[in-house]
Enzyme design. Structure first.
Site, mmCIF file in Angstrom:
data_model
loop_
_atom_site.group_PDB
_atom_site.id
_atom_site.type_symbol
_atom_site.label_atom_id
_atom_site.label_comp_id
_atom_site.label_asym_id
_atom_site.label_seq_id
_atom_site.Cartn_x
_atom_site.Cartn_y
_atom_site.Cartn_z
ATOM 1 N N SER A 181 -27.659 -0.133 8.337
ATOM 2 C CA SER A 181 -28.010 0.845 7.321
ATOM 3 C C SER A 181 -28.865 0.225 6.212
ATOM 4 C CB SER A 181 -26.731 1.490 6.773
ATOM 5 O OG SER A 181 -27.025 2.633 6.004
ATOM 6 N N ASP A 388 -28.245 9.826 15.309
ATOM 7 C CA ASP A 388 -28.268 9.587 13.866
ATOM 8 C C ASP A 388 -29.526 10.200 13.256
ATOM 9 O OD1 ASP A 388 -28.125 8.644 11.276
ATOM 10 O OD2 ASP A 388 -28.685 6.589 11.805
ATOM 11 N N HIS A 444 -24.474 7.146 13.060
ATOM 12 C CA HIS A 444 -24.702 6.175 11.990
ATOM 13 C C HIS A 444 -23.354 5.619 11.521
ATOM 14 C CE1 HIS A 444 -27.363 4.540 8.826
ATOM 15 N NE2 HIS A 444 -26.280 4.546 8.096
#
Length: 467
Positions: A181, A388, A444
């Site tokens: 991330s 995601d 995610h």
């Protein structure tokens, strides 16, 4: 002329002295509240002071490889955010423990079970609470909480130097800087710090082999522009709306001319469609972020109308609720004593500290760092869950194209137990090699949703095998 060897000796003496003053002895944790019996792996926790006067105290969890400690790689893991605790990566993504929701239902404290797909099956991993203010990491002064992407990266590098001096037996293990991330910005800067440190003969010299990034935020502009492209690719936008938006905006969805009303209307329509979808995984229910507010009493699952167990039972409840046990567990006094947390330094633990108000997102793009690595013998693994939307695989494809690498192996499926687990492309500009992989059905971030496939991916990649 100054003798280089003497300088290195002085460096070692200085750093060792700093460690002795700033770092309490790391603690080996034999057992944890919520896990029955002794832990079947080696867990260590500790603090290391970094920065001016070591006013930043970074907390870490270290877990040795369950296979071959001497030969397996060493991974430094940074969870994203910025401000998400390494504990989140440990129990929800790639660590050896995960919550046992069925057993926790009637217990006084959340219970653990072993994760059969932990990456510690194939590597030793340092899970680091970074930047300051994340997890159990803290500052000794108010000013210590001011940080940004560059400063955080320098602190991580300083932490790693001191950690390796304290754990000298790992200095020869292959080292990979890893994260997901928001760490897509931080990891490349840390890699650059290590390369410069090795070039300048700083002690210890690190055996850096490469880096690993999952669902990484790399470039703010690229990421925002990739959003509509991904939504259209997975049928979340109609052909008419997408083609109209591309024409009206000239493929630029970020820096929009305020006088271009057609583009503004198109972007607004896309935004309205996007708001209906769960960004971390487009096939799951969209839910509000779950983060209990600090109270005198430790929160329990009753602070939400949902129950984590219901989510796992397939009753279409919110995934966010299964993060709730981490708050109960990490804020328990007995747990903090077991982890050797310094009393009074962190008022209330949160999984992701969304209030890092003194943190500045100072780096808009880390693409230039990736480009600079092409002259080094480095391996990079970039992976993304293909469901995601928040930081999509299209995002990664777009910034990887800017690296001007040669395609060594074109897009092809990779398999786990005879089933397609995702798709992979290999890039090369000798001596640098980059592997880009998608994980089918992953969100995610990918290991949380597809742990078995993620372990197969990292095991093969670390072992220099083809996915």
């Amino acid at each position: 002329m100054i003798n280089l060897h003497k300088i290195q000796i002085l460096q070692l003496i200085l750093i060792s002295t700093l460690i002795s003053f700033s770092q309490s002895q790391p603690k080996i944790i034999k057992s944890l509240p919520g896990y029955p019996g002794n832990l079947p792996f080696t867990l260590e926790t500790g603090y290391i002071g970094v920065g001016k006067s070591e006013e930043v105290q970074l907390f870490y969890y270290f877990i040795e490889s369950e296979r071959n400690v001497e030969e397996d790689p060493l991974l430094l893991w940074l969870t994203g955010g910025p401000g998400c605790s390494a504990f989140s990566g440990l129990v929800y993504e790639i660590g050896p423990l995960t919550f046992n929701y069925s057993a926790s239902d009637s217990a006084s404290i959340p219970q653990f079970q072993l994760n059969p797909y932990s990456w510690t099956k194939v590597a030793s991993i340092i899970f680091l609470d970074s930047p300051v203010g994340t997890g159990f990491s803290y500052g000794t002064t108010p000013d210590a909480y001011y940080s940004d992407d560059i400063l955080q990266s320098k602190h991580v590098y300083e932490f790693l130097r001191k950690w390796l001096l304290e754990h000298s037996k790992f200095k020869t293990n292959s080292l990979y800087i890893s994260g997901d991330s928001y760490s897509g910005k931080i990891v490349p800067i840390v890699v650059n710090e290590i390369l410069n440190g090795n070039k300048n003969r700083l002690i210890p010299k690190m055996n850096l082999n490469g880096y690993i990034l999952g669902n990484p935020l790399t470039d703010d502009h690229v990421s925002k522009n990739a959003g509509p492209k991904y939504m259209h690719r997975v049928s979340l936008l109609s052909d008419e709306l997408y083609e109209s938006a591309k024409t009206n905006c000239n493929n630029e969805f970020t820096n929009i001319d305020a006088n271009n009303t057609k583009c503004l209307k198109s972007v607004q329509a896309i935004s309205e469609e996007s708001d209906l979808i769960c960004s971390p995984h487009i096939l799951e229910h969209k839910c509000t972020f779950v983060s209990p507010k600090p109270k005198k009493e430790v929160p329990t699952r009753n602070h939400t109308n949902d129950d984590p167990l219901n989510f796992l039972r397939g009753k279409q409840k919110c995934r966010n609720t299964h993060y709730m046990p981490s708050y109960t567990w990490a804020n328990d006094i007995q747990v903090q004593e077991a982890l050797h947390i310094r009393e009074g330094m962190v008022d209330y633990w949160v999984r992701c500290n969304r209030s890092l108000s003194m943190y500045t997102n100072s780096v808009q793009s880390s693409i230039s760092y990736h480009k600079s690595f092409a002259k080094y013998f480095l391996r990079a693994l970039i992976y993304s869950g293909d469901q995601d939307k928040s930081i999509s695989y299209v995002d990664s494809q777009d910034w990887i194209k800017q690296l001007d690498l040669s395609t060594d192996m074109h897009w092809r499926p990779w398999f786990v137990d005879g089933q397609v687990a995702g798709y992979v492309t290999e890039y090369l500009r000798f001596p640098y090699r980059l592997t880009f992989a998608t994980i089918k059905g992953g969100g995610h971030t990918a290991p949380e949703y597809k742990p078995r496939e993620s372990l197969a991916m990292i095991d093969r990649w670390l072992g220099l095998s083809s996915l």
